[in-house]
Design an enzyme around this catalytic site. Structure first.
Site, mmCIF file in Angstrom:
data_model
loop_
_atom_site.group_PDB
_atom_site.id
_atom_site.type_symbol
_atom_site.label_atom_id
_atom_site.label_comp_id
_atom_site.label_asym_id
_atom_site.label_seq_id
_atom_site.Cartn_x
_atom_site.Cartn_y
_atom_site.Cartn_z
ATOM 1 N N PRO A 12 5.269 17.956 -0.865
ATOM 2 C CA PRO A 12 4.910 16.794 -1.678
ATOM 3 C C PRO A 12 4.114 15.722 -0.931
ATOM 4 O O PRO A 12 4.404 15.418 0.220
ATOM 5 C CB PRO A 12 6.272 16.237 -2.127
ATOM 6 C CG PRO A 12 7.268 16.820 -1.198
ATOM 7 C CD PRO A 12 6.717 18.155 -0.794
ATOM 8 N N ASN A 13 3.140 15.217 -1.621
ATOM 9 C CA ASN A 13 2.267 14.109 -1.180
ATOM 10 C C ASN A 13 1.237 14.513 -0.130
ATOM 11 O O ASN A 13 0.364 13.722 0.218
ATOM 12 C CB ASN A 13 3.103 12.915 -0.684
ATOM 13 C CG ASN A 13 4.011 12.375 -1.753
ATOM 14 O OD1 ASN A 13 3.541 12.056 -2.837
ATOM 15 N ND2 ASN A 13 5.301 12.300 -1.501
ATOM 16 N N ARG A 20 -3.673 8.982 2.382
ATOM 17 C CA ARG A 20 -2.337 8.388 2.373
ATOM 18 C C ARG A 20 -1.956 7.947 3.782
ATOM 19 O O ARG A 20 -1.925 8.765 4.704
ATOM 20 C CB ARG A 20 -1.378 9.466 1.889
ATOM 21 C CG ARG A 20 0.074 9.204 2.110
ATOM 22 C CD ARG A 20 0.836 10.537 1.995
ATOM 23 N NE ARG A 20 2.251 10.310 2.093
ATOM 24 C CZ ARG A 20 3.114 11.207 2.536
ATOM 25 N NH1 ARG A 20 2.716 12.391 2.929
ATOM 26 N NH2 ARG A 20 4.399 10.922 2.591
ATOM 27 N N TYR A 25 -0.461 9.514 9.194
ATOM 28 C CA TYR A 25 -0.727 10.941 8.999
ATOM 29 C C TYR A 25 -2.135 11.383 9.410
ATOM 30 O O TYR A 25 -2.452 12.567 9.324
ATOM 31 C CB TYR A 25 -0.460 11.311 7.536
ATOM 32 C CG TYR A 25 0.981 11.050 7.117
ATOM 33 C CD1 TYR A 25 2.026 11.736 7.736
ATOM 34 C CD2 TYR A 25 1.296 10.108 6.141
ATOM 35 C CE1 TYR A 25 3.348 11.490 7.381
ATOM 36 C CE2 TYR A 25 2.619 9.863 5.774
ATOM 37 C CZ TYR A 25 3.637 10.554 6.402
ATOM 38 O OH TYR A 25 4.941 10.316 6.051
ATOM 39 N N ASN A 76 5.459 22.582 6.085
ATOM 40 C CA ASN A 76 5.677 21.139 6.140
ATOM 41 C C ASN A 76 6.193 20.772 4.759
ATOM 42 O O ASN A 76 5.409 20.643 3.801
ATOM 43 C CB ASN A 76 4.392 20.377 6.458
ATOM 44 C CG ASN A 76 4.638 18.872 6.560
ATOM 45 O OD1 ASN A 76 5.716 18.391 6.200
ATOM 46 N ND2 ASN A 76 3.645 18.137 7.035
ATOM 47 N N ALA A 79 8.898 15.174 2.377
ATOM 48 C CA ALA A 79 10.190 14.500 2.189
ATOM 49 C C ALA A 79 11.307 15.462 1.784
ATOM 50 O O ALA A 79 12.485 15.176 2.014
ATOM 51 C CB ALA A 79 10.040 13.397 1.149
ATOM 52 N N GLU A 100 8.641 25.035 11.227
ATOM 53 C CA GLU A 100 8.570 23.741 10.548
ATOM 54 C C GLU A 100 7.561 22.855 11.286
ATOM 55 O O GLU A 100 7.572 22.797 12.516
ATOM 56 C CB GLU A 100 9.957 23.095 10.585
ATOM 57 C CG GLU A 100 10.005 21.700 10.004
ATOM 58 C CD GLU A 100 11.410 21.087 10.102
ATOM 59 O OE1 GLU A 100 12.271 21.640 10.827
ATOM 60 O OE2 GLU A 100 11.618 20.051 9.459
ATOM 61 N N HIS A 102 5.709 18.859 11.156
ATOM 62 C CA HIS A 102 5.498 17.516 10.601
ATOM 63 C C HIS A 102 4.367 16.871 11.371
ATOM 64 O O HIS A 102 4.322 16.965 12.610
ATOM 65 C CB HIS A 102 6.758 16.651 10.733
ATOM 66 C CG HIS A 102 7.910 17.199 9.975
ATOM 67 N ND1 HIS A 102 8.049 17.038 8.613
ATOM 68 C CD2 HIS A 102 8.966 17.935 10.382
ATOM 69 C CE1 HIS A 102 9.144 17.651 8.222
ATOM 70 N NE2 HIS A 102 9.724 18.203 9.272
ATOM 71 N N ARG A 109 10.783 7.594 13.511
ATOM 72 C CA ARG A 109 10.606 6.832 12.270
ATOM 73 C C ARG A 109 11.956 6.420 11.684
ATOM 74 O O ARG A 109 12.936 6.343 12.405
ATOM 75 C CB ARG A 109 9.765 7.662 11.290
ATOM 76 C CG ARG A 109 8.377 8.003 11.873
ATOM 77 C CD ARG A 109 7.531 8.768 10.905
ATOM 78 N NE ARG A 109 7.218 7.967 9.719
ATOM 79 C CZ ARG A 109 6.740 8.471 8.588
ATOM 80 N NH1 ARG A 109 6.516 9.782 8.489
ATOM 81 N NH2 ARG A 109 6.478 7.695 7.554
HETATM 82 C C1 DQA Z 1 6.055 14.465 6.968
HETATM 83 C C2 DQA Z 1 7.214 13.540 7.345
HETATM 84 C C3 DQA Z 1 8.113 13.296 6.151
HETATM 85 O O1 DQA Z 1 9.175 12.407 6.528
HETATM 86 C C4 DQA Z 1 7.327 12.642 5.032
HETATM 87 O O2 DQA Z 1 8.157 12.459 3.910
HETATM 88 C C5 DQA Z 1 6.106 13.394 4.691
HETATM 89 C C6 DQA Z 1 5.294 13.929 5.766
HETATM 90 C C7 DQA Z 1 5.061 14.627 8.129
HETATM 91 O O3 DQA Z 1 4.261 15.556 8.070
HETATM 92 O O4 DQA Z 1 5.056 13.819 9.063
HETATM 93 O O5 DQA Z 1 5.730 13.497 3.532
HETATM 94 O O6 DQA Z 1 6.581 15.745 6.659
#
Ligand code: DQA
Length: 149
Positions: A12-13, A20, A25, A76, A79, A100, A102, A109
């Site tokens: 998501p996102n 964003r 990021y 990835n 959230a 995994e 990120h 954070r």
């Molecule tokens: C993320 C870290 C997560 O906490 C966040 O909600 C994201 C991006 C990262 O790639 O740093 O959407 O996965």
């Protein structure tokens, strides 16, 4: 499964990558990141399929699908990493290595980002290295899969 395949799933996102919170990021867009992944995998003879979804169930369906179609997965989960027992269970059921990733250092954070359900079942985890983390994850998967033969 003939060609060696890696599936990269962004959650998501992450469709908004580059737009964003670029200070967190980075400025690379999702399309650019996906192209880098495909090119990087191809240099080692791997086909890299990249997908993104904002929906938990879709991510779970893709994880299930990898049982017969991909040799390894880079995930990835955004959230959902911090909330989804369902994604954790799906990873545990795929019997393929999952790495995994990120972009940001989730441990530097907010407290709620320090726990990842994905980490509990992933083969390994890379965070805080931006898009480079995906390339390192591809390297690690290729190494793992080459030695599996
Ligand atoms: C993320 C870290 C997560 O906490 C966040 O909600 C994201 C991006 C990262 O790639 O740093 O959407 O996965």
């Amino acid at each position: 499964m003939n060609a060696k395949k890696i599936l990269v799933i962004n959650g998501p996102n992450l469709n908004l990558l580059g737009l964003r919170q670029p200070e967190v990021y980075g400025s690379t867009t999702l399309a650019e990141l996906e192209e880098h992944c495909r090119v990087h995998g191809a240099t080692m003879g791997f086909e890299v399929d990249c997908r993104q979804s904002n929906h938990e169930g879709t991510i779970i369906d893709w994880l299930h699908e990898t049982r017969g179609t991909s040799h390894g997965i880079i995930l990835n989960a955004g959230a959902y990493s911090h909330t989804s027992v369902a994604i954790m269970d799906a990873i545990a059921s795929v019997e393929r290595p999952v790495i995994e990733v990120h972009l940001s250092n989730i441990h530097a954070r907010e407290e709620f980002r320090h726990t990842s359900f994905v980490s509990k079942v992933a083969k390994g985890m890379i965070c805080g290295l931006g898009t480079t983390g995906y390339m390192l994850a591809i390297d690690a998967l290729v190494d793992m899969l080459e030695h599996e033969k």
